[in-house]
Write a protein that holds these residues in place. Structure first.
Motif, PDB file in Angstrom:
ATOM      1  N   ASP A 153     -28.605 -24.322 -15.035  1.00  0.00           N
ATOM      2  CA  ASP A 153     -29.832 -23.521 -14.993  1.00  0.00           C
ATOM      3  C   ASP A 153     -30.920 -24.206 -14.175  1.00  0.00           C
ATOM      4  OD1 ASP A 153     -30.213 -25.608 -16.722  1.00  0.00           O
ATOM      5  OD2 ASP A 153     -31.235 -24.427 -18.281  1.00  0.00           O
ATOM      6  N   ALA A 154     -30.510 -24.943 -13.138  1.00  0.00           N
ATOM      7  CA  ALA A 154     -31.469 -25.704 -12.325  1.00  0.00           C
ATOM      8  C   ALA A 154     -32.478 -24.781 -11.651  1.00  0.00           C
ATOM      9  CB  ALA A 154     -30.722 -26.503 -11.262  1.00  0.00           C
ATOM     10  N   PRO A 155     -33.719 -25.231 -11.547  1.00  0.00           N
ATOM     11  CA  PRO A 155     -34.710 -24.440 -10.801  1.00  0.00           C
ATOM     12  C   PRO A 155     -34.315 -24.341  -9.328  1.00  0.00           C
ATOM     13  CG  PRO A 155     -35.760 -26.213 -12.062  1.00  0.00           C
ATOM     14  CD  PRO A 155     -34.290 -26.479 -12.079  1.00  0.00           C
ATOM     15  N   ILE A 156     -34.800 -23.317  -8.655  1.00  0.00           N
ATOM     16  CA  ILE A 156     -34.620 -23.197  -7.212  1.00  0.00           C
ATOM     17  C   ILE A 156     -35.347 -24.358  -6.531  1.00  0.00           C
ATOM     18  CG2 ILE A 156     -35.235 -21.808  -5.183  1.00  0.00           C
ATOM     19  CD1 ILE A 156     -34.900 -19.348  -6.928  1.00  0.00           C
ATOM     20  N   ALA A 157     -34.715 -24.939  -5.529  1.00  0.00           N
ATOM     21  CA  ALA A 157     -35.324 -26.015  -4.754  1.00  0.00           C
ATOM     22  C   ALA A 157     -35.614 -25.516  -3.343  1.00  0.00           C
ATOM     23  CB  ALA A 157     -34.409 -27.232  -4.706  1.00  0.00           C
ATOM     24  N   VAL A 158     -36.822 -25.767  -2.852  1.00  0.00           N
ATOM     25  CA  VAL A 158     -37.228 -25.303  -1.521  1.00  0.00           C
ATOM     26  C   VAL A 158     -37.776 -26.466  -0.714  1.00  0.00           C
ATOM     27  CG1 VAL A 158     -37.772 -23.010  -2.445  1.00  0.00           C
ATOM     28  CG2 VAL A 158     -39.590 -24.707  -2.225  1.00  0.00           C
ATOM     29  N   GLU A 159     -37.740 -26.310   0.611  1.00  0.00           N
ATOM     30  CA  GLU A 159     -38.260 -27.324   1.519  1.00  0.00           C
ATOM     31  C   GLU A 159     -39.740 -27.057   1.815  1.00  0.00           C
ATOM     32  OE1 GLU A 159     -36.797 -30.026   2.641  1.00  0.00           O
ATOM     33  OE2 GLU A 159     -34.957 -29.563   1.529  1.00  0.00           O
ATOM     34  N   ALA A 160     -40.536 -28.113   1.790  1.00  0.00           N
ATOM     35  CA  ALA A 160     -41.980 -27.968   2.008  1.00  0.00           C
ATOM     36  C   ALA A 160     -42.292 -27.367   3.368  1.00  0.00           C
ATOM     37  CB  ALA A 160     -42.664 -29.324   1.855  1.00  0.00           C
ATOM     38  N   GLY A 161     -41.606 -27.798   4.404  1.00  0.00           N
ATOM     39  CA  GLY A 161     -41.894 -27.288   5.743  1.00  0.00           C
ATOM     40  C   GLY A 161     -41.697 -25.798   5.857  1.00  0.00           C
ATOM     41  N   ALA A 162     -40.634 -25.282   5.246  1.00  0.00           N
ATOM     42  CA  ALA A 162     -40.377 -23.843   5.276  1.00  0.00           C
ATOM     43  C   ALA A 162     -41.475 -23.084   4.547  1.00  0.00           C
ATOM     44  CB  ALA A 162     -39.016 -23.535   4.651  1.00  0.00           C
ATOM     45  N   ALA A 163     -41.985 -23.651   3.468  1.00  0.00           N
ATOM     46  CA  ALA A 163     -43.032 -22.983   2.698  1.00  0.00           C
ATOM     47  C   ALA A 163     -44.321 -22.874   3.488  1.00  0.00           C
ATOM     48  CB  ALA A 163     -43.280 -23.737   1.389  1.00  0.00           C
ATOM     49  N   LEU A 164     -44.663 -23.924   4.227  1.00  0.00           N
ATOM     50  CA  LEU A 164     -45.914 -23.916   4.966  1.00  0.00           C
ATOM     51  C   LEU A 164     -45.894 -22.931   6.124  1.00  0.00           C
ATOM     52  CD1 LEU A 164     -46.579 -27.767   4.923  1.00  0.00           C
ATOM     53  CD2 LEU A 164     -47.835 -26.023   3.654  1.00  0.00           C
ATOM     54  N   ASN A 165     -44.702 -22.575   6.614  1.00  0.00           N
ATOM     55  CA  ASN A 165     -44.587 -21.617   7.726  1.00  0.00           C
ATOM     56  C   ASN A 165     -44.116 -20.238   7.280  1.00  0.00           C
ATOM     57  OD1 ASN A 165     -45.310 -23.511   9.750  1.00  0.00           O
ATOM     58  ND2 ASN A 165     -43.248 -24.367   9.686  1.00  0.00           N
ATOM     59  N   TYR A 166     -43.989 -20.035   5.983  1.00  0.00           N
ATOM     60  CA  TYR A 166     -43.321 -18.847   5.446  1.00  0.00           C
ATOM     61  C   TYR A 166     -43.947 -17.536   5.926  1.00  0.00           C
ATOM     62  CZ  TYR A 166     -41.822 -15.432   1.932  1.00  0.00           C
ATOM     63  OH  TYR A 166     -41.345 -14.309   1.303  1.00  0.00           O
ATOM     64  N   ARG A 167     -45.239 -17.389   5.757  1.00  0.00           N
ATOM     65  CA  ARG A 167     -45.863 -16.096   6.067  1.00  0.00           C
ATOM     66  C   ARG A 167     -45.731 -15.726   7.544  1.00  0.00           C
ATOM     67  NH1 ARG A 167     -51.354 -15.731   2.350  1.00  0.00           N
ATOM     68  NH2 ARG A 167     -51.466 -17.981   2.547  1.00  0.00           N
ATOM     69  N   ALA A 168     -45.964 -16.702   8.416  1.00  0.00           N
ATOM     70  CA  ALA A 168     -45.875 -16.421   9.850  1.00  0.00           C
ATOM     71  C   ALA A 168     -44.452 -16.077  10.253  1.00  0.00           C
ATOM     72  CB  ALA A 168     -46.368 -17.626  10.641  1.00  0.00           C
TER      73      ALA A 168
END
Length: 379
Positions: A147-162
């Motif tokens: 039941d591990a939480p989803i793991a995401v990369e910081a760089g992808a998050a900072l560019n997500y909206r664009a």
């Protein structure tokens, strides 16, 4: 789907799922070169979820992540991502008070958060939650659990909206006659995550001329219910009429309620305004910039519609700059001056005096006096 040149599709999908998990009150793991942290949203947090986070996921006493603007508003030393120390027995109510309360009574110190903390706060904004998170290093073995939480990369998050904005494409259109006999055609765009935006083509604009455009952020209270606290609904209707009178153009209707805060946070800002803050300080007191809107979607839509140059219907010079930054050639401006009423005068005066809006209909009246959010804490 996006191409490898513009981003990692799988990484963006994980960010989208992370937004959904945060809205549901579930934890998220954010990884960067300097740190990997687990975070939990303060917005909607309950004691059982907080206890589970502390016992099962957190490898140390959690801190509270807030933005520099929120830290400054409550008298703490601000960092771009501010880690606020809190007692081990802090409750969800304690966290919520620090994150959004008008009076903060807990004593605490602050430290700078890293790249993962910045990205986590950005994801929280994308989810339209308060930009405040309970955060801690991840306990060993958590990411390998079923039941591990989803793991995401910081760089992808900072560019997500664009990145997601560049996937917008037309999926449906139809003629829709409007009040006053105005002929229009609604064109619906959808991005890779299912988000939608609408272009309302009014009349028959000349493809050889600059397109007259109103870029309008959705305002449920004003556009739909006729709220008198703002001028949004009046501006939308006036813009449609003006575009029709000038021979045609377009309204881009974007899902960016409350200047990008979302409806719930807009109402939180209203409550702070009722305590004495103006519209600018209410947003920053919640940890947001004065205007959180992003216009990458508008640039994509105009390009997809086949225009490369526009005349913008706006009173806001900052919006012109933002659209140009998004790659749109704005070659002119047409004002959209809504009526001033006793209910919206203070709001409009703040927009003119604090945000530089060109509101010639504002005459006289005292400039609203900013009121700081009170803090009984110490840094």
């Amino acid at each position: 789907m996006i191409s490898p040149a513009t981003g990692d599709t799988d990484a963006l999908i994980r960010i989208h799922r992370g937004c959904a998990d945060l809205r549901a009150g579930r934890p998220l793991v954010v990884a960067a070169a300097d740190e990997t942290i687990a975070v939990l949203p303060v917005d909607g947090l309950d004691q059982a979820t907080l206890d589970d986070f502390r016992i099962r996921i957190a490898a140390a006493t959690p801190v509270l992540l807030v933005t520099d603007l929120r830290a400054k508003a409550i008298g703490l030393t601000p960092y771009e991502a501010t880690a606020v120390t809190t007692p081990t027995e802090a409750t969800p109510e304690d966290y919520l008070t620090i994150a959004s309360g008008s009076e903060v009574r807990l004593g605490h110190t602050t430290a700078p958060g890293g790249e993962a903390a910045k990205a986590a706060l950005e994801i929280t904004k994308c989810a339209e939650l308060l930009p405040a998170l309970v955060a801690a290093p991840v306990r060993g073995g958590v990411l390998e659990a079923p039941d591990a939480p989803i793991a995401v990369e910081a760089g992808a998050a900072l560019n997500y909206r664009a990145e997601v904005a560049q996937t917008l494409k037309i999926v449906a259109e139809a003629p829709v006659p409007l009040r006053g006999g105005i002929e229009s055609r609604f064109i619906v765009f959808r991005d890779m995550m299912g988000g939608t935006a609408v272009a309302v083509m009014i009349g028959n604009p000349d493809p050889n001329q600059s397109l007259r455009v109103r870029v309008h952020s959705a305002c449920a209270t004003g556009d739909i219910f006729g709220s008198r606290r703002c001028d949004c609904g009046d501006q939308l209707r006036l813009a449609i009429e003006r575009i029709d009178q000038l021979g045609g153009g377009c309204v881009l209707y974007l899902d960016q309620e409350g200047r990008g805060l979302g409806l719930a946070n807009k109402l939180r800002a209203y409550n702070l305004q009722d305590l004495g803050l103006d519209t600018v300080d209410a947003n920053t007191a919640l940890g947001y910039h004065e205007d959180e809107r992003d216009y990458a979607a508008a640039g994509r839509m105009i390009a997809e519609l086949g225009w490369d140059q526009i005349v913008l219907l706006t009173n806001n010079p900052t919006k012109i700059d933002a659209l140009r930054h998004a790659g749109i050639n704005v070659c002119g401006r047409i004002p959209v001056l809504a009526p001033v009423t006793p209910d919206n005068r203070r709001y409009l005066e703040a927009k003119a005096a604090r945000a530089g809006h060109l509101l010639d209909q504002i005459a006289g009246g005292d400039e609203p006096t900013p009121v700081a959010v009170k803090s009984a804490g110490r840094d």
